[in-house]
Design a protein around this motif. Sequence first.
Motif, mmCIF file in Angstrom:
data_model
loop_
_atom_site.group_PDB
_atom_site.id
_atom_site.type_symbol
_atom_site.label_atom_id
_atom_site.label_comp_id
_atom_site.label_asym_id
_atom_site.label_seq_id
_atom_site.Cartn_x
_atom_site.Cartn_y
_atom_site.Cartn_z
ATOM 1 N N GLY A 130 -36.234 -7.935 -32.726
ATOM 2 C CA GLY A 130 -36.879 -8.812 -31.423
ATOM 3 C C GLY A 130 -37.921 -9.469 -31.905
ATOM 4 O O GLY A 130 -37.953 -10.901 -31.568
ATOM 5 N N THR A 133 -36.998 -12.167 -34.343
ATOM 6 C CA THR A 133 -36.004 -13.187 -33.956
ATOM 7 C C THR A 133 -36.890 -14.037 -33.211
ATOM 8 O O THR A 133 -36.877 -15.147 -33.141
ATOM 9 N N GLY A 282 -35.014 -12.562 -28.530
ATOM 10 C CA GLY A 282 -35.861 -11.806 -29.367
ATOM 11 C C GLY A 282 -36.929 -10.828 -28.248
ATOM 12 O O GLY A 282 -37.127 -9.459 -28.578
#
Length: 295
Positions: A130, A133, A282
């Motif tokens: 996460g 991203t 994310g």
Amino acid sequence: MGYEWLALAAAFLWAISSLISVHPARHLGPFSYSRWRMGCTAVMLTAMAAMIGGWGTVNASHILPMVLSGFIGIFIGDTALFACMNRMGPRQAGLLFSCHALFSAILGYWIFSETWQLAELIGALLVFSGVVTAIFFGRKGASNNDWEALHGKLAIGLSLGLLAALCQALGGIIAKPVMQTDVSPIAASAIRMITAFAAHSLFWLSGAKLAKSQQPITAKIFSITALNGFIAMAVGMTLILYALQQGNVGMVALLSSTTPIMVLPLLWLITKQRPNKYAWFGAILAVIGTGLIVS
């Protein structure tokens, strides 16, 4: 409060401090800004430790490890982070700095034989995915602003960010055995800050050009710097040491690496640019992963 929440609280404080650091760090330069910041924080923590009787918990065997932790994790690591932030902005520097979780997990397994349960491992993978991203793809579709622009060579910025992450991981690894004793985390944190400030002061006294302020310090810059030191170091870093008393190095580092996720809504408020779908995706991954870990 469990160590998971302590690490998350520290991450939130670091997110706030990273944003209020941008102007004074660029005004003074990374070395000068870190020196003033460490000086203010060292005074605060020394006084706090004296008020709660924390210095009485420190013995001779604690001093050298905490001095090394302060020199590597704060003097080198923090200065490298601000140098990276000056070149790449707080969001992109946050991505690189979040790698300290990976470094800490590897070192924790190698040195302390730390292991994670299945739910913790899945949560860890979600949190790290996460963070990557949200930060790596979070810029797509956004208009450029001064906090996103690259200043100088990309390779130097990348190197500084990864150096900061590695030093942060090493600082935590070195501090871990001391934090498993009855030492006061506030007193231990004070030793780290005093060490970092002493190293910065010696570097400044050497007459090195890098150590000099790029512009004169003003009352406003000093106030922001002192506030930042209190939020990020006096409180945030001390929370990390409390967390290390209870949790393993890798997990504490992982949860504290969520700072870049927490920076996103704060940047939205400041720049008026809404994070894109990658950033939200994310963030959702990181929240789910964190939920698995803290539960």
